[in-house]
Design a protein around this motif. Structure first.
Motif, mmCIF file in Angstrom:
data_model
loop_
_atom_site.group_PDB
_atom_site.id
_atom_site.type_symbol
_atom_site.label_atom_id
_atom_site.label_comp_id
_atom_site.label_asym_id
_atom_site.label_seq_id
_atom_site.Cartn_x
_atom_site.Cartn_y
_atom_site.Cartn_z
ATOM 1 N N ALA A 1 8.558 -12.317 -1.155
ATOM 2 C CA ALA A 1 7.550 -13.369 -0.968
ATOM 3 C C ALA A 1 6.402 -12.914 -0.070
ATOM 4 C CB ALA A 1 8.191 -14.630 -0.397
ATOM 5 N N TYR A 2 6.602 -11.804 0.640
ATOM 6 C CA TYR A 2 5.561 -11.321 1.555
ATOM 7 C C TYR A 2 5.144 -9.909 1.169
ATOM 8 C CZ TYR A 2 6.272 -15.296 4.598
ATOM 9 O OH TYR A 2 6.317 -16.563 5.095
ATOM 10 N N PRO A 3 3.869 -9.567 1.354
ATOM 11 C CA PRO A 3 3.445 -8.208 1.004
ATOM 12 C C PRO A 3 4.160 -7.175 1.877
ATOM 13 C CG PRO A 3 1.579 -9.523 1.845
ATOM 14 C CD PRO A 3 2.772 -10.403 1.863
ATOM 15 N N VAL A 4 4.454 -6.035 1.274
ATOM 16 C CA VAL A 4 5.133 -4.941 1.965
ATOM 17 C C VAL A 4 4.168 -4.315 2.972
ATOM 18 C CG1 VAL A 4 6.104 -2.638 1.686
ATOM 19 C CG2 VAL A 4 6.550 -4.403 -0.039
ATOM 20 N N GLY A 5 4.589 -4.178 4.212
ATOM 21 C CA GLY A 5 3.726 -3.536 5.194
ATOM 22 C C GLY A 5 4.451 -2.467 5.994
ATOM 23 N N SER A 6 5.795 -2.537 6.047
ATOM 24 C CA SER A 6 6.492 -1.641 6.974
ATOM 25 C C SER A 6 6.433 -0.198 6.500
ATOM 26 C CB SER A 6 7.937 -2.084 7.167
ATOM 27 O OG SER A 6 8.756 -1.509 6.191
ATOM 28 N N ARG A 7 6.359 0.704 7.469
ATOM 29 C CA ARG A 7 6.233 2.131 7.221
ATOM 30 C C ARG A 7 7.421 2.667 6.422
ATOM 31 N NH1 ARG A 7 2.922 5.799 10.150
ATOM 32 N NH2 ARG A 7 2.080 3.998 11.234
ATOM 33 N N GLN A 8 8.626 2.173 6.748
ATOM 34 C CA GLN A 8 9.842 2.608 6.064
ATOM 35 C C GLN A 8 9.760 2.314 4.569
ATOM 36 O OE1 GLN A 8 12.632 3.852 7.471
ATOM 37 N NE2 GLN A 8 12.788 3.112 9.575
ATOM 38 N N ALA A 9 9.283 1.114 4.262
ATOM 39 C CA ALA A 9 9.199 0.706 2.859
ATOM 40 C C ALA A 9 8.141 1.531 2.141
ATOM 41 C CB ALA A 9 8.871 -0.783 2.769
ATOM 42 N N VAL A 10 6.991 1.705 2.790
ATOM 43 C CA VAL A 10 5.922 2.488 2.164
ATOM 44 C C VAL A 10 6.407 3.922 1.919
ATOM 45 C CG1 VAL A 10 3.582 3.420 2.481
ATOM 46 C CG2 VAL A 10 4.064 1.028 3.060
ATOM 47 N N ALA A 11 7.202 4.479 2.848
ATOM 48 C CA ALA A 11 7.725 5.843 2.681
ATOM 49 C C ALA A 11 8.591 5.938 1.423
ATOM 50 C CB ALA A 11 8.525 6.258 3.911
ATOM 51 N N MET A 12 9.400 4.895 1.167
ATOM 52 C CA MET A 12 10.246 4.925 -0.033
ATOM 53 C C MET A 12 9.391 4.838 -1.301
ATOM 54 S SD MET A 12 13.244 2.439 -1.426
ATOM 55 C CE MET A 12 12.040 1.289 -2.110
ATOM 56 N N TYR A 13 8.418 3.914 -1.300
ATOM 57 C CA TYR A 13 7.566 3.778 -2.489
ATOM 58 C C TYR A 13 6.740 5.045 -2.703
ATOM 59 C CZ TYR A 13 8.940 -1.138 -2.581
ATOM 60 O OH TYR A 13 9.665 -2.305 -2.649
ATOM 61 N N ASP A 14 6.316 5.675 -1.592
ATOM 62 C CA ASP A 14 5.601 6.948 -1.686
ATOM 63 C C ASP A 14 6.463 8.000 -2.384
ATOM 64 O OD1 ASP A 14 2.977 7.180 -0.808
ATOM 65 O OD2 ASP A 14 3.532 7.195 1.304
ATOM 66 N N ALA A 15 7.736 8.093 -1.968
ATOM 67 C CA ALA A 15 8.638 9.102 -2.547
ATOM 68 C C ALA A 15 8.793 8.860 -4.047
ATOM 69 C CB ALA A 15 9.990 9.048 -1.844
ATOM 70 N N LEU A 16 8.910 7.581 -4.441
ATOM 71 C CA LEU A 16 9.022 7.265 -5.872
ATOM 72 C C LEU A 16 7.737 7.640 -6.608
ATOM 73 C CD1 LEU A 16 10.838 3.779 -5.771
ATOM 74 C CD2 LEU A 16 11.736 5.907 -6.771
ATOM 75 N N ALA A 17 6.596 7.297 -6.023
ATOM 76 C CA ALA A 17 5.312 7.561 -6.690
ATOM 77 C C ALA A 17 5.090 9.065 -6.856
ATOM 78 C CB ALA A 17 4.155 6.926 -5.905
ATOM 79 N N VAL A 18 5.390 9.846 -5.822
ATOM 80 C CA VAL A 18 5.226 11.304 -5.898
ATOM 81 C C VAL A 18 6.120 11.854 -7.009
ATOM 82 C CG1 VAL A 18 5.780 13.464 -4.669
ATOM 83 C CG2 VAL A 18 4.531 11.623 -3.482
ATOM 84 N N THR A 19 7.377 11.389 -7.033
ATOM 85 C CA THR A 19 8.348 11.901 -8.006
ATOM 86 C C THR A 19 7.946 11.543 -9.433
ATOM 87 O OG1 THR A 19 10.035 11.639 -6.307
ATOM 88 C CG2 THR A 19 10.811 11.900 -8.577
ATOM 89 N N LEU A 20 7.516 10.320 -9.657
ATOM 90 C CA LEU A 20 7.162 9.875 -11.007
ATOM 91 C C LEU A 20 5.868 10.542 -11.474
ATOM 92 C CD1 LEU A 20 8.152 6.120 -10.544
ATOM 93 C CD2 LEU A 20 9.307 7.789 -12.013
ATOM 94 N N ALA B 1 6.645 13.898 -12.560
ATOM 95 C CA ALA B 1 7.370 13.888 -13.833
ATOM 96 C C ALA B 1 6.426 13.663 -15.011
ATOM 97 C CB ALA B 1 8.445 12.811 -13.801
ATOM 98 N N GLY B 2 5.156 13.360 -14.721
ATOM 99 C CA GLY B 2 4.170 13.243 -15.781
ATOM 100 C C GLY B 2 3.802 11.813 -16.164
ATOM 101 N N PHE B 3 4.328 10.825 -15.445
ATOM 102 C CA PHE B 3 3.956 9.441 -15.756
ATOM 103 C C PHE B 3 2.544 9.159 -15.257
ATOM 104 C CE2 PHE B 3 8.663 9.201 -15.599
ATOM 105 C CZ PHE B 3 8.884 8.672 -16.864
ATOM 106 N N THR B 4 1.816 8.320 -16.000
ATOM 107 C CA THR B 4 0.470 7.911 -15.568
ATOM 108 C C THR B 4 0.592 7.003 -14.346
ATOM 109 O OG1 THR B 4 0.522 5.895 -16.886
ATOM 110 C CG2 THR B 4 -0.321 7.864 -17.979
ATOM 111 N N ALA B 5 -0.530 6.793 -13.670
ATOM 112 C CA ALA B 5 -0.548 5.909 -12.495
ATOM 113 C C ALA B 5 -0.112 4.498 -12.897
ATOM 114 C CB ALA B 5 -1.947 5.884 -11.880
ATOM 115 N N GLU B 6 -0.536 4.067 -14.075
ATOM 116 C CA GLU B 6 -0.203 2.725 -14.559
ATOM 117 C C GLU B 6 1.316 2.593 -14.763
ATOM 118 O OE1 GLU B 6 -2.468 1.842 -18.057
ATOM 119 O OE2 GLU B 6 -3.032 -0.113 -17.214
ATOM 120 N N ASP B 7 1.907 3.586 -15.449
ATOM 121 C CA ASP B 7 3.351 3.545 -15.676
ATOM 122 C C ASP B 7 4.125 3.743 -14.370
ATOM 123 O OD1 ASP B 7 3.125 2.900 -18.295
ATOM 124 O OD2 ASP B 7 3.682 4.871 -19.087
ATOM 125 N N THR B 8 3.584 4.520 -13.449
ATOM 126 C CA THR B 8 4.252 4.703 -12.153
ATOM 127 C C THR B 8 4.418 3.353 -11.451
ATOM 128 O OG1 THR B 8 3.542 6.990 -11.925
ATOM 129 C CG2 THR B 8 4.036 5.820 -9.885
#
Lengths: 198, 198
Positions: free
Chosen positions: A102-121, A124-131
């Motif tokens: 219900a609230y926008p993500v702001g914490s550094r820990q959470a951003v670090a996890m989403y960063d790791a997913l975005a880098v990995t995807l 792997a060749g996924f577009t920014a949209e599919d990422t």
């Protein structure tokens, strides 16, 4: 005798009391939190800017248990490891989940996890949209599964009205202690198989 | 002048008041519910056996909007249609979701939907064990996605700390009114593709 010892108010103490309230009632309000900490609402505001910051403190607490793997491995393994760690972490705090979304993500820990997913995807060749779509899919699947992990041992009760197909399916989960974990691993494998055929 | 008109207590009235409480605070208690309905807790117990039955009334309310398709079509289409209807229904009541997963399913409406899924998956050739796992996967994905649909327009906030890959992914969702719905359709297609390769 002297004055009773009063713990000095801190962000940690506020987050701990908010977590207790959410775990027991599913929600928290600033006045309830102040009552529980035996301080005035205005003293709370000396430490936190408001409800949104308290939600971020709770998110940090839950996310601090997420362990990020080495990002050098095959993308499917990296995504699976992150999803498992994220799932285990939130399965411990199921009542937090609706507040987290219900609230926008702001914490550094959470951003670090989403960063790791975005880098990995991205690698792997996924577009920014599919990422973004895949991150959202992992989020929805993990948080839904964490709610399922906190469900009663028999989530469908006795299901007296169930037809034979449903009854047969439910019977395979009855008295199986790892029902939720097994379903999570199955779902994760389906999701990754679906993604690897994109 | 006479006495003020008091609505006669009924299950419908109780469910409506509980829904209001859950929508505004994320939770309900019997004493709060009694206060809101201006009755004593014991009068509530003349109509409902307790908290669990009230949760079932809320589940019925949310599930009454789920439309089951003709089960005669291809299984992938039937499962997709049920998932979409289930998603749309719960996206309207996101704060109900943790309550729904915390109590065993008992309502007839819910059992009818799970029955339709079990019949369809069994006909498609899935074992009883996999049928339960797939139903659980759909549940987790749909409820997680319904929480995402109720998330703020920009669920990741400004994500000031995001690395370039995450920032690029997030930018594709910015100011896109159908971000959540688009991610749901993408995720559903991934799941069904993963299932069709089992």
């Amino acid at each position: 005798m002297g004055r009773p010892k009063v713990a000095i108010l801190s962000c940690d103490l506020i987050a701990g009391a908010a977590m207790d309230l959410v775990n027991s009632t599913g929600a928290f309000t600033i006045p309830e939190l102040a009552r529980r900490l035996k301080v005035s609402p205005s003293s709370l505001y000396n430490h936190v800017s408001g409800r949104e910051q308290i939600v971020e403190l709770l998110r940090e607490k839950a996310m601090s248990e997420v362990r990020l793997p080495d990002l050098g491995g095959p993308w499917i393994d990296v995504v699976a490891e992150i999803a498992r760690s994220y799932y285990r972490s939130y399965a411990r705090y199921p009542r937090l989940i609706p507040l987290m979304t219900a609230y926008p993500v702001g914490s550094r820990q959470a951003v670090a996890m989403y960063d790791a997913l975005a880098v990995t995807l991205t690698r792997a060749g996924f577009t920014a949209e599919d990422t973004l779509r895949i991150i959202t899919l992992i989020d929805s699947f993990v948080l839904g599964s964490a709610l399922d992990a906190a469900a009663p041992a028999e989530p469908w009760g006795n299901a007296a009205d169930a037809g034979p197909e449903l009854a047969a399916a439910l019977a395979t989960g009855t008295a199986r202690a790892d029902r939720a974990e097994d379903a999570f691993e199955f779902g994760l494998a389906v999701l990754l198989r679906g993604l690897s055929r994109l």
